[in-house]
Scaffold this motif. Structure first.
Motif, PDB file in Angstrom:
ATOM      1  N   MET A   1       0.826  -1.214   0.000  1.00 11.37           N
ATOM      2  CA  MET A   1       0.000   0.000   0.000  1.00 11.37           C
ATOM      3  C   MET A   1       0.857   1.259   0.000  1.00 11.37           C
ATOM      4  O   MET A   1       0.545   2.245  -0.656  1.00 11.37           O
ATOM      5  CB  MET A   1      -0.933  -0.016   1.214  1.00 11.37           C
ATOM      6  N   ASP A   2       1.981   1.257   0.758  1.00  5.43           N
ATOM      7  CA  ASP A   2       2.862   2.425   0.792  1.00  5.43           C
ATOM      8  C   ASP A   2       3.406   2.766  -0.586  1.00  5.43           C
ATOM      9  O   ASP A   2       3.853   3.883  -0.823  1.00  5.43           O
ATOM     10  CB  ASP A   2       4.020   2.198   1.764  1.00  5.43           C
ATOM     11  N   SER A   3       3.396   1.793  -1.510  1.00  2.00           N
ATOM     12  CA  SER A   3       3.960   2.014  -2.830  1.00  2.00           C
ATOM     13  C   SER A   3       3.118   2.959  -3.681  1.00  2.00           C
ATOM     14  O   SER A   3       3.554   3.388  -4.750  1.00  2.00           O
ATOM     15  CB  SER A   3       4.111   0.677  -3.571  1.00  2.00           C
ATOM     16  N   LEU A   4       1.936   3.328  -3.230  1.00  2.00           N
ATOM     17  CA  LEU A   4       1.058   4.183  -4.026  1.00  2.00           C
ATOM     18  C   LEU A   4       1.698   5.534  -4.333  1.00  2.00           C
ATOM     19  O   LEU A   4       1.408   6.149  -5.357  1.00  2.00           O
ATOM     20  CB  LEU A   4      -0.277   4.399  -3.304  1.00  2.00           C
ATOM     21  N   LEU A   5       2.571   6.027  -3.462  1.00  2.00           N
ATOM     22  CA  LEU A   5       3.207   7.324  -3.668  1.00  2.00           C
ATOM     23  C   LEU A   5       4.661   7.208  -4.102  1.00  2.00           C
ATOM     24  O   LEU A   5       5.323   8.223  -4.319  1.00  2.00           O
ATOM     25  CB  LEU A   5       3.120   8.174  -2.395  1.00  2.00           C
ATOM     26  N   ASN A   6       5.155   5.987  -4.251  1.00  4.05           N
ATOM     27  CA  ASN A   6       6.556   5.804  -4.625  1.00  4.05           C
ATOM     28  C   ASN A   6       6.875   6.503  -5.940  1.00  4.05           C
ATOM     29  O   ASN A   6       6.189   6.310  -6.948  1.00  4.05           O
ATOM     30  CB  ASN A   6       6.887   4.316  -4.750  1.00  4.05           C
ATOM     31  N   GLY A   7       7.937   7.309  -5.936  1.00 10.53           N
ATOM     32  CA  GLY A   7       8.409   7.953  -7.147  1.00 10.53           C
ATOM     33  C   GLY A   7       7.641   9.180  -7.565  1.00 10.53           C
ATOM     34  O   GLY A   7       7.994   9.817  -8.561  1.00 10.53           O
ATOM     35  N   LEU A   8       6.599   9.547  -6.824  1.00 12.66           N
ATOM     36  CA  LEU A   8       5.794  10.696  -7.214  1.00 12.66           C
ATOM     37  C   LEU A   8       6.224  11.987  -6.518  1.00 12.66           C
ATOM     38  O   LEU A   8       5.775  13.070  -6.907  1.00 12.66           O
ATOM     39  CB  LEU A   8       4.315  10.434  -6.927  1.00 12.66           C
ATOM     40  N   LEU A   9       7.068  11.885  -5.506  1.00 13.83           N
ATOM     41  CA  LEU A   9       7.541  13.043  -4.760  1.00 13.83           C
ATOM     42  C   LEU A   9       9.047  12.942  -4.549  1.00 13.83           C
ATOM     43  O   LEU A   9       9.610  11.848  -4.640  1.00 13.83           O
ATOM     44  CB  LEU A   9       6.827  13.134  -3.403  1.00 13.83           C
ATOM     45  N   PRO A  10       9.715  14.059  -4.273  1.00 15.18           N
ATOM     46  CA  PRO A  10      11.156  14.006  -4.006  1.00 15.18           C
ATOM     47  C   PRO A  10      11.476  13.034  -2.872  1.00 15.18           C
ATOM     48  O   PRO A  10      10.663  12.846  -1.949  1.00 15.18           O
ATOM     49  CB  PRO A  10      11.492  15.453  -3.606  1.00 15.18           C
ATOM     50  N   PRO A  11      12.645  12.402  -2.904  1.00 14.59           N
ATOM     51  CA  PRO A  11      12.964  11.343  -1.939  1.00 14.59           C
ATOM     52  C   PRO A  11      13.039  11.798  -0.492  1.00 14.59           C
ATOM     53  O   PRO A  11      12.916  10.969   0.417  1.00 14.59           O
ATOM     54  CB  PRO A  11      14.326  10.821  -2.430  1.00 14.59           C
ATOM     55  N   ILE A  13      10.884  13.621   0.994  1.00 14.05           N
ATOM     56  CA  ILE A  13       9.520  13.685   1.524  1.00 14.05           C
ATOM     57  C   ILE A  13       9.104  12.294   1.983  1.00 14.05           C
ATOM     58  O   ILE A  13       9.232  11.318   1.244  1.00 14.05           O
ATOM     59  CB  ILE A  13       8.537  14.227   0.475  1.00 14.05           C
ATOM     60  N   ARG A  14       8.615  12.206   3.193  1.00 10.29           N
ATOM     61  CA  ARG A  14       8.193  10.931   3.758  1.00 10.29           C
ATOM     62  C   ARG A  14       6.718  10.692   3.447  1.00 10.29           C
ATOM     63  O   ARG A  14       5.903  11.610   3.580  1.00 10.29           O
ATOM     64  CB  ARG A  14       8.437  10.913   5.267  1.00 10.29           C
ATOM     65  N   THR A  15       6.404   9.472   3.063  1.00  8.41           N
ATOM     66  CA  THR A  15       5.036   9.153   2.661  1.00  8.41           C
ATOM     67  C   THR A  15       4.553   7.877   3.341  1.00  8.41           C
ATOM     68  O   THR A  15       5.352   7.022   3.744  1.00  8.41           O
ATOM     69  CB  THR A  15       4.923   8.977   1.138  1.00  8.41           C
ATOM     70  N   ALA A  16       3.252   7.761   3.446  1.00 10.20           N
ATOM     71  CA  ALA A  16       2.640   6.551   3.997  1.00 10.20           C
ATOM     72  C   ALA A  16       1.254   6.392   3.398  1.00 10.20           C
ATOM     73  O   ALA A  16       0.608   7.377   3.014  1.00 10.20           O
ATOM     74  CB  ALA A  16       2.551   6.626   5.523  1.00 10.20           C
ATOM     75  N   ALA A  17       0.800   5.160   3.329  1.00 11.34           N
ATOM     76  CA  ALA A  17      -0.538   4.868   2.820  1.00 11.34           C
ATOM     77  C   ALA A  17      -1.050   3.604   3.490  1.00 11.34           C
ATOM     78  O   ALA A  17      -0.274   2.709   3.832  1.00 11.34           O
ATOM     79  CB  ALA A  17      -0.507   4.682   1.302  1.00 11.34           C
ATOM     80  N   SER A  18      -2.348   3.531   3.689  1.00 10.96           N
ATOM     81  CA  SER A  18      -2.930   2.321   4.272  1.00 10.96           C
ATOM     82  C   SER A  18      -4.424   2.305   4.012  1.00 10.96           C
ATOM     83  O   SER A  18      -5.024   3.310   3.599  1.00 10.96           O
ATOM     84  CB  SER A  18      -2.671   2.257   5.782  1.00 10.96           C
ATOM     85  N   LEU A  19      -5.025   1.169   4.261  1.00 13.95           N
ATOM     86  CA  LEU A  19      -6.473   1.089   4.276  1.00 13.95           C
ATOM     87  C   LEU A  19      -6.999   1.904   5.450  1.00 13.95           C
ATOM     88  O   LEU A  19      -6.320   2.040   6.475  1.00 13.95           O
ATOM     89  CB  LEU A  19      -6.923  -0.364   4.411  1.00 13.95           C
ATOM     90  N   ILE A  20      -8.182   2.451   5.299  1.00 15.60           N
ATOM     91  CA  ILE A  20      -8.810   3.179   6.400  1.00 15.60           C
ATOM     92  C   ILE A  20      -9.334   2.166   7.406  1.00 15.60           C
ATOM     93  O   ILE A  20     -10.115   1.272   7.074  1.00 15.60           O
ATOM     94  CB  ILE A  20      -9.941   4.077   5.883  1.00 15.60           C
ATOM     95  N   GLU A  21      -8.863   2.303   8.637  1.00 13.36           N
ATOM     96  CA  GLU A  21      -9.227   1.367   9.700  1.00 13.36           C
ATOM     97  C   GLU A  21      -9.580   2.149  10.960  1.00 13.36           C
ATOM     98  O   GLU A  21      -9.448   3.371  11.020  1.00 13.36           O
ATOM     99  CB  GLU A  21      -8.068   0.399   9.958  1.00 13.36           C
TER     100      GLU A  21
END
Length: 214
Positions: A1-11, A13-21
């Protein structure tokens, strides 16, 4: 899931993604008070965003920072941090970076589904109409959704600094789907004439992202 933002922002920048729980129990007291009267689904959206954002803020030295919101409902980040939270359907994405490197970050996620033709007159302007019309059948509606997502991300990147409302007609974008890139022409209040960003199709989601360098 974290891969959704991979490569779309400068390195940096920290990113995270998950299902809504259900992360409501993980909210800090001040955060919980903001959604205590909201329906369960809204509480879970809010709590998941804060749960992911606090994890990222911990990496920047702010592990227990309560992420409240201003009167216009945008998140209140630490003074040395800029960030963006987005959610759609059952997923949530967050991106944060240091304010000394970036003046703003904007991300948006949308389902890879076509929108109706009535949305075109609200979202599109100028050459965007021609680009969307090149799509056949459902592809036309999908292209309009791409434009929508890109403009949402651009707006989120600039609004915390400008505090100026932009309509969809205030920004003009050119999207290169083959390269997962876009260029946006901006209104005067942005302080820039144009900015480049990334947009891609990831696991059934359209994800747009842009970072405004400091």
């Amino acid at each position: 899931m974290d891969s959704l933002l991979n490569g779309l922002l400068p390195p940096t920048i920290r990113t995270a993604a998950s299902l809504i729980e259900d992360h409501v129990d993980a909210l800090l007291p001040a955060e919980r008070s903001l959604v205590q009267t909201a329906i369960a689904s809204r509480q879970n959206e809010f709590a998941t965003g804060r749960f992911l954002a606090r994890r990222l803020l911990g990496e920047l030295g702010h592990p227990d920072f309560p992420i409240l919101r201003e009167e216009d409902r945008i998140p209140c980040w630490p003074e040395d941090v800029v960030g963006s939270i987005t959610h759609s359907g059952n997923i949530c994405l967050v991106a944060v970076g240091l304010a000394r490197e970036f003046r703003g970050i904007g991300i948006d996620v949308e389902p890879d589904e076509p929108v109706g033709r009535d949305i075109e007159r609200v979202v599109l302007r100028d050459h965007e109409h021609d680009w969307v019309a090149e799509g056949q059948g459902a592809e036309r509606g999908r292209r309009c959704r791409f434009v929508f997502s890109v403009k949402e991300a651009v707006y989120k990147a600039f609004y915390p600094r400008t505090r100026q409302f932009w309509s969809f007609q205030d920004v003009t974008v050119a999207i290169d789907l083959a390269a997962d890139r876009f260029e946006a022409r901006l209104p005067e209040s942005a302080g820039l004439e144009r900015i480049d960003g990334r947009v891609g199709l990831r696991a059934g989601w359209i994800v747009a992202a842009v970072a405004v360098r400091g």
